[in-house]
Design an enzyme around this catalytic site. Structure first.
Site, PDB file in Angstrom:
ATOM      1  N   LYS A  76      -1.005  -8.850  12.338  1.00  0.00           N
ATOM      2  CA  LYS A  76      -1.929  -7.786  11.935  1.00  0.00           C
ATOM      3  C   LYS A  76      -3.297  -8.084  12.553  1.00  0.00           C
ATOM      4  O   LYS A  76      -3.888  -9.136  12.302  1.00  0.00           O
ATOM      5  CB  LYS A  76      -2.051  -7.698  10.417  1.00  0.00           C
ATOM      6  CG  LYS A  76      -2.888  -6.495   9.974  1.00  0.00           C
ATOM      7  CD  LYS A  76      -2.930  -6.318   8.463  1.00  0.00           C
ATOM      8  CE  LYS A  76      -3.750  -5.069   8.126  1.00  0.00           C
ATOM      9  NZ  LYS A  76      -3.874  -4.861   6.661  1.00  0.00           N
ATOM     10  N   TYR A  88      -7.276 -29.620  30.092  1.00  0.00           N
ATOM     11  CA  TYR A  88      -8.590 -30.229  29.923  1.00  0.00           C
ATOM     12  C   TYR A  88      -8.467 -31.565  29.183  1.00  0.00           C
ATOM     13  O   TYR A  88      -7.528 -31.786  28.412  1.00  0.00           O
ATOM     14  CB  TYR A  88      -9.523 -29.308  29.129  1.00  0.00           C
ATOM     15  CG  TYR A  88      -9.899 -28.042  29.861  1.00  0.00           C
ATOM     16  CD1 TYR A  88     -10.968 -28.023  30.759  1.00  0.00           C
ATOM     17  CD2 TYR A  88      -9.204 -26.858  29.633  1.00  0.00           C
ATOM     18  CE1 TYR A  88     -11.321 -26.854  31.422  1.00  0.00           C
ATOM     19  CE2 TYR A  88      -9.547 -25.683  30.298  1.00  0.00           C
ATOM     20  CZ  TYR A  88     -10.609 -25.690  31.188  1.00  0.00           C
ATOM     21  OH  TYR A  88     -10.950 -24.534  31.845  1.00  0.00           O
ATOM     22  N   THR A 108       0.913  -4.613   4.103  1.00  0.00           N
ATOM     23  CA  THR A 108       0.596  -4.993   5.481  1.00  0.00           C
ATOM     24  C   THR A 108      -0.086  -6.359   5.599  1.00  0.00           C
ATOM     25  O   THR A 108       0.008  -6.995   6.641  1.00  0.00           O
ATOM     26  CB  THR A 108      -0.317  -3.942   6.141  1.00  0.00           C
ATOM     27  OG1 THR A 108      -1.545  -3.834   5.404  1.00  0.00           O
ATOM     28  CG2 THR A 108       0.374  -2.586   6.200  1.00  0.00           C
ATOM     29  N   ASP A 109      -0.769  -6.818   4.549  1.00  0.00           N
ATOM     30  CA  ASP A 109      -1.607  -8.016   4.693  1.00  0.00           C
ATOM     31  C   ASP A 109      -0.814  -9.247   5.109  1.00  0.00           C
ATOM     32  O   ASP A 109      -1.289 -10.052   5.914  1.00  0.00           O
ATOM     33  CB  ASP A 109      -2.367  -8.299   3.400  1.00  0.00           C
ATOM     34  CG  ASP A 109      -3.503  -7.320   3.156  1.00  0.00           C
ATOM     35  OD1 ASP A 109      -3.804  -6.534   4.070  1.00  0.00           O
ATOM     36  OD2 ASP A 109      -4.090  -7.345   2.056  1.00  0.00           O
ATOM     37  N   THR A 142       0.819  -1.215   0.000  1.00  0.00           N
ATOM     38  CA  THR A 142       0.000   0.000   0.000  1.00  0.00           C
ATOM     39  C   THR A 142       0.847   1.257   0.000  1.00  0.00           C
ATOM     40  O   THR A 142       0.493   2.260  -0.641  1.00  0.00           O
ATOM     41  CB  THR A 142      -0.934   0.000   1.230  1.00  0.00           C
ATOM     42  OG1 THR A 142      -1.803  -1.123   1.144  1.00  0.00           O
ATOM     43  CG2 THR A 142      -1.755   1.274   1.299  1.00  0.00           C
TER      44      THR A 142
END
Length: 342
Positions: free
Chosen positions: A157, A278, A86-87, A13
């Protein structure tokens, strides 16, 4: 003398322009330089244009190309900055952390939520933080965003539009820009433990699934038949897998016995897993899964890809998985306490 910094551009971007199809990476390093010259003038800066990609299109082969480029260049520079979308930035920062063990200079990945052309963008501030971190002399792989510096294997992110897009998962921020300047928490930055090596082999046949109520486990066999060697399961809570039907665990145990490596982590990003607590977790451990403890999803995926690229023997894979290689995991000691590092 000014410190020498290399800036590697890969698109994202930060470098986007608008065309008829939407935002696409299109700015050259010269275009970007015109917006950050006040920062770069403090250093001796070179640019290297490697890709022009939306980071959704970044592949493991691109990580390998980045790692190779860094390895070829690191002895020439005091620090390296990577401009990246950024993804998938956190996947890249984790992958490079494993592929470049003991890197002796700062390698800092950054990007932005808006193009650097936008007057309201976060791009210039992120570049400023990343370049100063690259000049800090602190060795390692880092992600710089929104005036924070995150260890490469702890970044994730967590927001799509906010400038506070990344957080450090289960680990303190290792640096922050404040009124003191770039304030580093040096004790949280693992130092090199040997000579830097380039280790780029990766196993791409690794799959990530997230459990939902009603999950029947049939996908385990399908993935094995498709040649997947690694599977990461984001399970419920502390790491619970549904056990009311024996078929889920039976199918899981079967693919593990056939050689698939299965890692279970919590769907919750914070505070980690504890499969010993558990019954629904203990049964999975008995079936032969590894547990991720407090690792981020990005770190688990890339660590498994990297380990499977190096090893086929289960015993060696398990040994490597339960080692803290790049600050990515907090392991319990024999008394059940937590400790960081090997």
């Amino acid at each position: 003398m000014k410190k020498k910094i290399l800036i590697i551009t890969t698109g994202g971007t930060l470098a986007c322009v608008q065309d008829e199809k939407g935002l696409v990476p299109g700015l050259s390093s010269k275009d970007i330089l015109s917006y950050i010259s006040d920062i770069t003038d403090l250093y001796d800066v070179d640019f290297l244009e490697l890709f022009q990609l939306d980071s959704a299109n970044i592949q493991p082969s691109n990580w390998q190309a980045m790692a190779k480029t860094i390895y070829e260049q690191y002895m020439t520079y005091d620090g390296i900055v990577i401009f990246h979308g950024t993804d998938t930035m956190a996947y890249t920062s984790s992958a490079l952390s494993f592929m470049l063990p003991n890197i002796p200079i700062p390698i800092v990945i950054t990007g932005s939520q808006l193009s650097i052309l936008n007057p309201l963008a976060d791009a210039v501030e992120n570049c400023r933080c990343a370049i100063h971190m690259a000049g800090s002399g602190m060795p390692g792989i880092f992600l710089a965003f929104n005036r924070k510096v995150i260890l490469g294997t702890r970044a994730s992110k967590v927001r799509t539009t906010s400038f506070h897009a990344f957080e450090s998962i289960n680990y303190p921020y290792v640096g922050e820009v404040n009124s003191w300047g770039l304030d580093l928490r040096r004790s949280y930055i693992p130092g090199p433990r040997g000579k830097c090596t380039l280790e780029t082999k990766l196993e791409e046949k690794v799959f990530l699934i997230k459990l939902v109520p009603g999950f029947d486990g049939k996908i385990f066999q399908l993935l094995y038949e498709q040649g997947y060697r690694g599977l990461i399961i984001e399970a419920f809570g502390m790491g619970g897998i549904p056990t009311l039907s024996s078929e889920v665990i039976d199918d899981l145990k079967d693919v593990i016995q056939k050689g698939m490596i299965v890692v279970v982590k919590s769907q919750c990003p914070y505070e980690g897993s504890n499969l010993s607590l558990y019954e629904t977790g203990k049964i999975a451990l008995d079936a032969g899964v590894f547990q991720a403890y407090d690792m981020s999803t990005e770190a688990v995926v890339t660590k498994v890809m990297w380990i499977l690229g190096k090893h086929w023997e289960r015993k060696k894979i398990e040994e490597m998985f339960y080692r803290n290689l790049a600050g990515e995991i907090t392991l319990p000691d024999v008394a059940g306490n937590s400790y960081k590092g090997v």
